[in-house]
Scaffold this motif. Structure first.
Motif, short mmCIF file in Angstrom:
data_model
loop_
_atom_site.label_atom_id
_atom_site.label_comp_id
_atom_site.label_asym_id
_atom_site.label_seq_id
_atom_site.Cartn_x
_atom_site.Cartn_y
_atom_site.Cartn_z
N GLU A 108 -1.50 10.34 -2.22
CA GLU A 108 -2.35 9.96 -1.55
C GLU A 108 -3.53 8.97 -2.39
O GLU A 108 -3.87 9.05 -3.18
CB GLU A 108 -3.11 10.75 -0.64
CG GLU A 108 -4.02 11.75 -1.52
CD GLU A 108 -4.67 13.00 -0.89
OE1 GLU A 108 -6.01 13.08 -0.99
OE2 GLU A 108 -4.26 13.50 0.13
N ASN A 109 -4.18 8.03 -1.63
CA ASN A 109 -5.13 7.13 -2.05
C ASN A 109 -6.37 7.66 -2.35
O ASN A 109 -7.30 7.09 -1.86
CB ASN A 109 -5.03 5.95 -1.34
CG ASN A 109 -5.48 6.04 0.07
OD1 ASN A 109 -5.48 7.09 0.58
ND2 ASN A 109 -6.00 4.88 0.85
N THR A 110 -6.36 8.69 -3.04
CA THR A 110 -7.69 9.33 -3.44
C THR A 110 -7.87 9.74 -4.84
O THR A 110 -6.89 9.65 -5.39
CB THR A 110 -7.84 10.60 -2.64
OG1 THR A 110 -6.98 11.49 -3.03
CG2 THR A 110 -7.74 10.27 -1.16
N ILE A 144 -4.14 10.08 -6.66
CA ILE A 144 -3.96 9.12 -7.96
C ILE A 144 -4.07 9.83 -9.09
O ILE A 144 -3.47 9.72 -10.14
CB ILE A 144 -4.58 8.01 -7.80
CG1 ILE A 144 -4.21 7.04 -6.45
CG2 ILE A 144 -4.51 6.89 -8.91
CD1 ILE A 144 -5.19 6.07 -6.06
N VAL A 189 1.64 4.83 -4.25
CA VAL A 189 0.44 5.32 -3.50
C VAL A 189 0.36 5.14 -1.96
O VAL A 189 0.48 3.95 -1.66
CB VAL A 189 -0.98 4.58 -4.24
CG1 VAL A 189 -2.34 5.07 -3.54
CG2 VAL A 189 -1.29 4.97 -5.70
N ASP A 233 -1.58 5.66 2.10
CA ASP A 233 -2.90 5.60 2.81
C ASP A 233 -2.76 7.04 3.46
O ASP A 233 -2.11 7.44 4.24
CB ASP A 233 -3.07 4.66 3.85
CG ASP A 233 -4.45 4.70 4.48
OD1 ASP A 233 -5.19 5.56 4.49
OD2 ASP A 233 -4.60 3.77 5.35
N ARG A 234 -3.73 8.00 3.06
CA ARG A 234 -3.83 9.23 3.57
C ARG A 234 -4.04 9.44 4.92
O ARG A 234 -4.03 10.40 5.81
CB ARG A 234 -4.84 10.08 3.09
CG ARG A 234 -6.29 10.07 3.23
CD ARG A 234 -7.15 11.11 2.36
NE ARG A 234 -8.54 10.91 2.63
CZ ARG A 234 -9.19 11.58 3.48
NH1 ARG A 234 -8.59 12.83 4.18
NH2 ARG A 234 -10.41 11.59 3.55
#
Length: 366
Positions: free
Chosen positions: A166-168, A172, A195, A197-198
């Motif tokens: 997830e993009n966090t 990452i 990656v 988008d959550r």
């Protein structure tokens, strides 16, 4: 007689103030896009800890009261929640946090106001690497799981591994940690990560290429609900788990009470990190917490229940040893903690970096 009567109200007022509850702020996600299931599990553990503390007379003879705020799993909402808890609700400490990107924002506020903050369920190393004196961590941390994952992949002898993160800061960060440890432990592995988008609902475009070039393992690093969606779509597309491809979840999703309701067939044959498993050893306190939670809910406790409980338990112990709710005294006491919790003896490392103020020996299994 007149003098005694005049002083009576003042004495009475003093008694009321002495009996005022100790307020603990609890910022957690209870609404989308946050992980509601994890928020509710942490809440259950924290409430059980408060209940057991109050049954024992509270902290320093005062009732423990939890003040909840909904972060929605959004960093700015988390920042605002902690600001409100400290400045308006007048809490003496924070025990909460889920989603590392939210914790990254919240600890800035705790640091600015010098308020103790015990992290319930944020894993990113970056939180620890800030080196904030106010922040303590009873949840697992990314580096520990990444090292375990690298050892596991090496043991299976795999050569081609793909991760979806997830993009966090959590997602990452863990994907990068895994890359670092694989280069060290199994340099022959072809590892890459994507990656996602959550908040997305359809990951098909990112998954379809794997049908033509199948890896030996797919790793998922996403909190719910995105993590559930990804597992389902990997299964529906016939990618993993399959005879050709292992599926490894390193977010410990299978422990959550809504996992099978949301995943179903897609969860069969999935490999996963377990920060709690019914066959894992618990302390005497942990067994009590498990029994009370099961009796209350009719289901097994997840690791987030234990994490929530432990966060408040270690905080309460520090306040007791400090003999007050003074922030600096509590922070000093937390640094000196050596307390039997639900899953082991909590003590906090002081070495700068990913283990600063971290309970390093958090138990887990794959």
């Amino acid at each position: 007689m007149l003098i005694s009567l005049l002083f009576l109200p003042l004495a009475s007022t003093g008694q009321v103030r002495a009996a005022e509850p100790i307020l603990i702020g609890v910022p957690l996600p209870f609404s989308p896009p946050g992980s509601i299931s994890q928020g509710n599990e942490a809440k259950a553990g924290l409430e059980l800890a408060a209940e057991m503390l109050n049954e024992q007379g509270g902290i320093l003879g005062r009732e423990v009261k939890l003040v909840f705020e909904d972060t929605l799993g959004i960093p700015e909402r988390g920042r605002a929640a902690v600001e409100k808890l400290i400045t308006k609700e007048k809490v003496v400490a924070i025990a909460g946090g889920n989603h590392s990107s939210v914790c990254m924002a919240m600890v800035e506020v705790a640091h600015r106001y010098n308020v103790p903050f015990v992290n319930v369920n944020c894993w990113a190393d970056a939180i620890r690497e800030k080196g904030y004196a106010q922040v303590f961590n009873t949840a697992v941390f990314n580096s520990r799981l990444a090292m375990a994952g690298a050892d596991f992949i090496k043991g299976l002898g795999l050569k081609n591994v793909v991760a979806f993160a997830e993009n966090t800061d959590f997602g990452i960060g863990l994907a990068k940690n895994l890359e670092t440890f694989l280069k060290e432990k199994a340099p022959a592995v072809n590892y890459r990560y994507n990656v996602l988008d959550r908040e997305a609902k359809d990951f098909t475009p990112a998954l379809l290429p794997l049908r033509q070039n199948r890896p030996e393992m797919v790793i998922t690093i996403l909190d719910p609900p995105a993590g559930y969606i990804l597992i389902n779509q990997l299964y529906e597309l016939g990618i993993a788990p399959s005879r050709q491809t292992w599926l490894l979840d390193v977010d410990a999703l299978a422990e959550l009470p809504d996992f099978w309701d949301n995943v179903g067939e897609g969860g069969k044959y999935l490999l996963g990190v377990a920060l709690f498993h019914p066959r894992m050893e618990l302390t005497a306190l942990g067994k009590t917490v498990r029994e009370r939670h099961t009796k209350r809910t009719g289901r097994e406790a997840s690791r987030v229940v234990f994490q929530g409980f432990d966060a408040l338990w270690v905080l309460a112990d520090a306040i007791k040893r400090a003999g007050s709710t003074d922030a600096q005294a509590v922070i000093t006491a937390l640094e000196q903690s050596k307390l039997e919790s639900t899953r082991g003896t909590i003590a906090f490392d002081r070495k700068p970096g990913a283990t600063f103020h971290q309970w390093v020996e958090v138990p887990f299994a794959i």
